[in-house]
Write a protein that holds these residues in place. Structure first.
Motif, PDB file in Angstrom:
ATOM      1  N   THR B 171       0.856  -1.025  -0.096  1.00  0.00           N
ATOM      2  CA  THR B 171       0.091   0.056  -0.032  1.00  0.00           C
ATOM      3  C   THR B 171       0.736   1.301   0.049  1.00  0.00           C
ATOM      4  O   THR B 171       0.389   2.358  -0.297  1.00  0.00           O
ATOM      5  N   TYR B 172       2.319   1.153   0.348  1.00  0.00           N
ATOM      6  CA  TYR B 172       3.009   2.493  -0.039  1.00  0.00           C
ATOM      7  C   TYR B 172       4.039   1.889  -1.165  1.00  0.00           C
ATOM      8  O   TYR B 172       5.095   2.430  -0.937  1.00  0.00           O
ATOM      9  N   ALA B 173       3.426   1.289  -2.130  1.00  0.00           N
ATOM     10  CA  ALA B 173       4.471   1.188  -3.298  1.00  0.00           C
ATOM     11  C   ALA B 173       4.718   2.539  -3.930  1.00  0.00           C
ATOM     12  O   ALA B 173       3.762   3.546  -4.132  1.00  0.00           O
ATOM     13  N   ASN B 174       5.734   2.654  -4.536  1.00  0.00           N
ATOM     14  CA  ASN B 174       6.096   4.086  -5.414  1.00  0.00           C
ATOM     15  C   ASN B 174       5.946   3.884  -6.848  1.00  0.00           C
ATOM     16  O   ASN B 174       5.687   2.895  -7.512  1.00  0.00           O
ATOM     17  N   VAL B 175       5.810   5.113  -7.565  1.00  0.00           N
ATOM     18  CA  VAL B 175       6.007   5.294  -8.995  1.00  0.00           C
ATOM     19  C   VAL B 175       7.455   5.657  -9.187  1.00  0.00           C
ATOM     20  O   VAL B 175       7.839   6.532  -8.357  1.00  0.00           O
TER      21      VAL B 175
END
Lengths: 93, 646
Positions: B171-175
């Motif tokens: 849920t805190y994945a980056n672009v």
């Protein structure tokens, strides 16, 4: 640098206040300006006693690298002991 | 004109797209970038939508001045409803992506729906294609970018991509774009993953017509001089943003061991000068690099010097990586930080969030709230660098019970772990706090408590507070473009005047994010850097758009209110520890134990903090619950929202 060419903005006018060759003591309510000798590797604040290791970004621009750990810890322990003593006196401990 | 760049609406479910111009009145009202994104999100994402559902709206944008002659206008902004917080999702990254998007004729991409199988968007010179990304799925962020360039046969393509963390719906994945530019907060990579969108690739060779090109170039020389002569930027250009970590740790403003302490002692190997040595040894003396159009060059290039990833090239690490993988888990080796920094960049996960959540788990482990049964036998004590690295792998791949639980974010994890674990979670609105300790700086504490995307140092932080600037200097900055005669204090440990500073900085940073420039080019760390008074001429010469400093202030305030309206609509209430403007109890109950003498024993005064929040709401024209009054909405022209003008 405002929309009118001739008008000086707040940030432009403040450029005149920039100082080089000095650092500030990082004890929050001390913040005294310290002027290390060019190339020196340490400085001690004459007001609060904090000692710092220095790094020179340029020959004119010093930066505090970090505290001298032993001095930092000693000062912190003294303050903590004093606060504990005060707290025990007023009954808050 | 530079203003002619358009909005593309792309529905991944149907495969259809529509291109619209941006009306001038909308430009004046919201400027661009983050400001206009806030309008688009409020108008396009349905109330209560599932952040991982097809109806969530993902918006990718450049700022108003992106790809013009103006300096350092390279920021890319991404917005959606956050899967981490359930509130506003918003993130901002540097690099070259937004400039390339502008040359391809677009300022904003509004992406809805969900593709049936992995896809990527290919955007080039006004054209939009949806392409198969099945072969890209499973690749790291850098591998993905290289593979797209290979497939399309153009090494100049810039891509915003997700790594495995986004695919696995962490849920805190980056672009990510480039090696290390990270749209790192609030899980926008997770939203991309939920849409089966692996990447957005852009390439543009279209002209951007500058309104007054010769004058714009001439003017930019002055602008650059103002930026590059600042002491703070000279230091950034030598040591990178990590110099702030070193400075803050010097006086005891850093969190370590999940907020148990506020200074990492004997941290010499993590000081920025140590990284500078490593970067110099592995890359040579000219190892600093920068983003599109920037002269500061705050990013170090280095090779990992030792360990299992020795010799691998990477960039950064920024302030946050030193907090996340150094001070928070109390790991004092540079190799640990550099390795972890590499891993999070490749997996595409937020370094701040993952470092915090592992450190939280470490405290829970030491307290016995979680045991070796939950960790699969990993000795999750502080200072165990191997455990830290292993947990990064496990979270990004959702391996094991704990890795899977922590991948959902702090609040869902605390619900699953139970046993008062929530009390130890240092978060605001579901997002972990920066690895700084704000107990000695009430203004910064107010900032992180009230930031629109959850705890955040890049929404309103009055960081010049730490310089003890004379009150006359503060008044010069904070009384323009709106007069302010209330109290201001040079003392960073004071409470008075801070709500105005936070309010002012909030508008300043919204303007910066809307124009598309980097925060290191405004009143963030340097009082002598440009702000409202300085931007109108750059905007006019590049775009022809005539705005006064007050116009920019009003647009920023309007945009901040749009974000507030979104959050209120999604459940924000003032005192809610999960979705409100509140701080963890440790700020109020546990004193600082380390640092400079003045910091020892300090904590936030709960009553004074409450008064600050009241005052902050008052400056905004919000009621005691933090809700914009009808008069405020009318003053800002927001009383009819959502208006669906676009």
């Amino acid at each position: 640098m405002a929309i009118e060419n001739e008008k000086v903005s707040a940030s432009e006018s403040l450029r005149k206040t920039r100082t080089y060759g000095k650092v500030r003591c990082m004890n929050p309510s001390c913040m005294g300006r310290l002027e290390p000798a060019p190339g020196s590797m340490q400085i001690t604040c004459p007001v609060c006693g904090m000692s710092y290791r220095l790094f020179w970004v340029t020959p004119e621009l010093p930066r505090i690298r970090g505290p001298v750990w032993e001095v930092n810890r000693k000062l912190a322990e003294e303050v903590m002991a004093k606060k504990k003593l005060e707290a025990s006196k007023d009954g808050s401990l | 004109m530079a203003l002619d760049r358009k909005i593309a609406y792309i529905d991944l479910s149907t495969g259809k797209s529509e291109i619209k111009p941006i009306p001038l009145e909308v430009r004046k009202k919201f400027i661009g970038g983050r400001g206009l994104d806030a309008y688009l999100l409020f108008n396009n994402a349905p109330q209560g939508c599932d952040p991982l559902g097809p109806e969530n709206t993902l918006i990718i944008s450049g700022g108003l001045l992106t790809a013009t002659c103006a300096s350092a206008t390279s920021r890319t902004h991404i917005m959606a409803k956050s899967p981490l917080t359930g509130l506003l999702g918003s993130t901002n990254m540097g690099g070259f992506f937004s400039a390339e998007m502008a040359w391809a004729d677009f300022h904003h991409l509004v992406i809805t729906g969900k593709a049936e199988k992995p896809v990527y968007l290919w955007i080039h010179n006004g054209q939009i294609e949806i392409r198969d990304a099945v072969k890209l799925w499973g690749k790291s962020s850098t591998e993905t970018q290289w593979a797209i360039r290979e497939e399309l046969g153009d090494q100049e393509i810039k891509s915003a991509v997700i790594g495995q963390a986004g695919e696995n719906l962490v849920t805190y994945a980056n672009v990510m774009t480039g090696i290390k530019n990270a749209g790192g907060r609030t899980g926008m990579g997770c939203v991309m993953g939920s849409k089966n969108l692996k990447a957005v690739a852009v390439r543009g060779t279209m002209d951007v017509k500058i309104a007054h090109p010769l004058e714009a170039l001439e003017f930019n020389k002055k602008f650059i001089e103002q930026i590059t002569t600042a002491k703070v930027n000279k230091t950034q250009g030598t040591l990178g943003t990590h110099f702030i970590w070193g400075a803050t740790n010097s006086w005891g403003g850093i969190r370590t061991r999940n907020f148990q302490f506020n200074q990492m002692e004997n941290a010499d190997e993590l000081e920025p000068e140590s990284l500078d040595d490593i970067a110099t040894e592995t890359m040579g003396p000219y190892h600093m690099t920068g983003c599109f159009g920037c002269q500061v060059h705050c990013r170090a290039q280095y090779r990992i010097p030792s360990g299992p990833y020795a010799g691998i090239y990477n960039e950064g690490p920024e302030y946050t990586s030193f907090g996340a993988f150094g001070s928070e888990p109390d790991c004092n080796k540079a190799e640990t930080v550099l390795t972890a920094n590499y891993l999070v960049n490749q997996y595409g996960v937020d370094n701040l969030e993952i470092g915090s959540i592992i450190s939280w788990a470490m405290e829970l482990y030491e307290l016995g709230i979680i045991t070796s049964k939950e960790t699969d036998g990993i000795d999750l004590r502080f200072s165990n660098a191997d455990a830290l690295i292993e947990m990064i792998h496990r979270i990004c791949t959702r391996k094991g019970w704990l890795g899977n639980v922590l991948a959902d974010g702090g609040i869902p994890a605390s619900e699953k772990i139970g046993k008062h674990s929530f009390d130890y979670l240092i978060q605001v609105k579901g997002m972990n706090n920066l690895h700084s300790d704000e107990r000695a700086t009430p203004g910064l504490a107010l900032n992180i408590a009230t930031s629109s995307r959850g705890s955040d140092h890049l929404r309103s932080r009055p960081a010049i507070d730490l310089y003890h600037l004379p009150e006359s200097v503060l008044r010069k900055i904070y009384s323009s473009p709106v007069p302010y005669e209330g109290p201001l204090s040079s003392d960073s440990m004071e409470y008075i005047g801070k709500p105005w500073q936070v309010f002012w900085q909030e508008n300043c940073y919204m303007a910066v994010d809307s124009i598309g420039i980097c925060k290191y080019h405004t009143t963030f760390l340097g009082a002598t850097l440009p702000n409202f008074e300085d931007w109108p001429r750059a905007i006019y010469l590049n775009t022809g758009l005539e705005l006064t400093p007050k116009d920019i202030w009003d647009a920023a305030e309007r945009s901040n209110n749009m974000e507030r309206l979104f959050n209120l609509r999604e459940g924000l209430t003032r005192y809610d520890l999960v979705k409100g403007d509140m701080l963890n109890h440790r700020y109020f109950d546990e004193p600082c134990l380390r640092g400079a003498p003045d910091v020892i024993g300090i904590m936030i005064d709960r009553k004074k903090f409450d008064v600050m929040v009241d005052e902050f709401y008052g400056h905004h024209g919000w009621d005691k619950e933090g809700v914009p009054t009808q008069a405020t909405l009318t003053r800002l022209g927001l009383e009819q929202e959502p208006t669906h003008l676009l």
